[in-house]
Design a protein around this motif. Structure first.
Motif, short mmCIF file in Angstrom:
data_model
loop_
_atom_site.label_atom_id
_atom_site.label_comp_id
_atom_site.label_asym_id
_atom_site.label_seq_id
_atom_site.Cartn_x
_atom_site.Cartn_y
_atom_site.Cartn_z
N UNK A 101 -38.49 -15.98 -70.89
CA UNK A 101 -38.96 -17.36 -70.98
C UNK A 101 -39.33 -17.78 -72.40
N UNK A 102 -39.24 -16.84 -73.35
CA UNK A 102 -39.51 -17.11 -74.77
C UNK A 102 -40.91 -17.68 -74.99
N UNK A 103 -41.92 -16.99 -74.45
CA UNK A 103 -43.30 -17.45 -74.61
C UNK A 103 -44.20 -16.39 -75.26
N UNK A 104 -43.62 -15.31 -75.77
CA UNK A 104 -44.42 -14.24 -76.36
C UNK A 104 -45.28 -14.74 -77.52
N UNK A 105 -44.78 -15.72 -78.27
CA UNK A 105 -45.48 -16.19 -79.46
C UNK A 105 -46.82 -16.84 -79.15
N UNK A 106 -47.06 -17.19 -77.89
CA UNK A 106 -48.34 -17.80 -77.54
C UNK A 106 -49.48 -16.78 -77.45
N UNK A 107 -49.17 -15.51 -77.34
CA UNK A 107 -50.18 -14.51 -76.98
C UNK A 107 -50.47 -13.56 -78.13
N UNK A 108 -51.73 -13.58 -78.54
CA UNK A 108 -52.17 -12.73 -79.64
C UNK A 108 -52.49 -11.31 -79.19
N UNK A 142 -55.03 -16.67 -76.97
CA UNK A 142 -54.66 -16.35 -75.60
C UNK A 142 -54.14 -14.92 -75.50
N UNK A 143 -54.37 -14.32 -74.33
CA UNK A 143 -53.95 -12.94 -74.10
C UNK A 143 -53.39 -12.80 -72.69
N UNK A 144 -52.59 -11.76 -72.52
CA UNK A 144 -52.15 -11.32 -71.20
C UNK A 144 -52.99 -10.11 -70.83
#
Length: 216
Positions: free
Chosen positions: A123-130, A105-107
């Motif tokens: 929101x502590x969600x940075x780890x989801x995005x490669x 996943x990417x932003x």
């Protein structure tokens, strides 16, 4: 689809009213404009500097002035929105399931890093995005496909294998120009505003309906 690319504002969080409010205050109270909310809303795409040029023309501000104003606008937006900051319904579970399945996943956002960091880290969600592609990483903003093509390249996935999540017509058009399908979150615009775009697979107010659940 082998990868997901998310726009940020209006797509992952429901914050566009706060952006409109911050822009209208800056444009009118600080810069002497007389713009209505209806005039401001359709201009809120691309980089902040591009918004200023669209509203006031190319000769009003220096690059340094536009950079300062861009940051000031985001500070006001963050101050107003921070107490309300949360992901759209169903998105926390959606991200967790996609991550568990190994879907990269990417932003891909026109926001500056200052705003992207505000959301991902609070929101502590940075780890989801490669991969993260911001306004600072592209030369030409949406609807040009550069944002999404760079995100796909960083993920190592072909553009045609990426699914984009967007909330505005210019963003969905950027996905089309990148040869990507798109899902539209109807937080900001109505479905009929996307009628000219053949790459839209689905419209949804959030990530809880059957179609969204079927993606992960």
């Amino acid at each position: 689809m082998k990868a997901f690319i998310f726009d940020l504002n209006g797509t992952m969080i429901h914050d566009m009213d706060y952006h409109t409010q911050a822009w209208q205050q800056l444009l009118n109270e600080d810069l002497g404009g007389q713009f209505t909310r209806e005039q401001v809303k359709p201009q809120m795409y691309g980089k902040n500097q591009e918004v200023l040029v669209r509203m006031f023309g190319p000769d009003r501000f220096t690059e340094e002035e536009m950079t300062r104003l861009a940051v000031e606008k985001e500070k006001r937006y963050q101050e107003a929105y921070r107490p309300h900051l949360r992901l759209l319904p169903g998105l926390p579970e959606f991200l967790a399931r996609a991550h568990q399945r190994g879907i990269p996943m990417a932003i891909g956002s026109a926001a500056i890093p200052f705003n992207i960091d505000f959301v991902l880290d609070t929101l502590d969600i940075r780890h989801y995005f490669a991969a993260i592609v911001s306004a600072d990483d592209v030369t030409i903003s949406k609807p040009h496909p550069e944002t999404f093509l760079k995100a796909a390249a960083q993920l190592g996935v072909a553009p045609t294998d990426c699914l984009v999540f967007e909330d505005v017509p210019k963003g969905a058009e950027a996905a089309l120009n990148a040869d990507m399908k798109a899902v539209v979150l109807t937080t900001t615009h109505e479905p009929e505003e996307f009628a000219h775009l053949p790459n839209i697979l689905h419209f949804s107010p959030d990530y809880t309906d059957e179609f969204m659940l079927g993606l992960v």
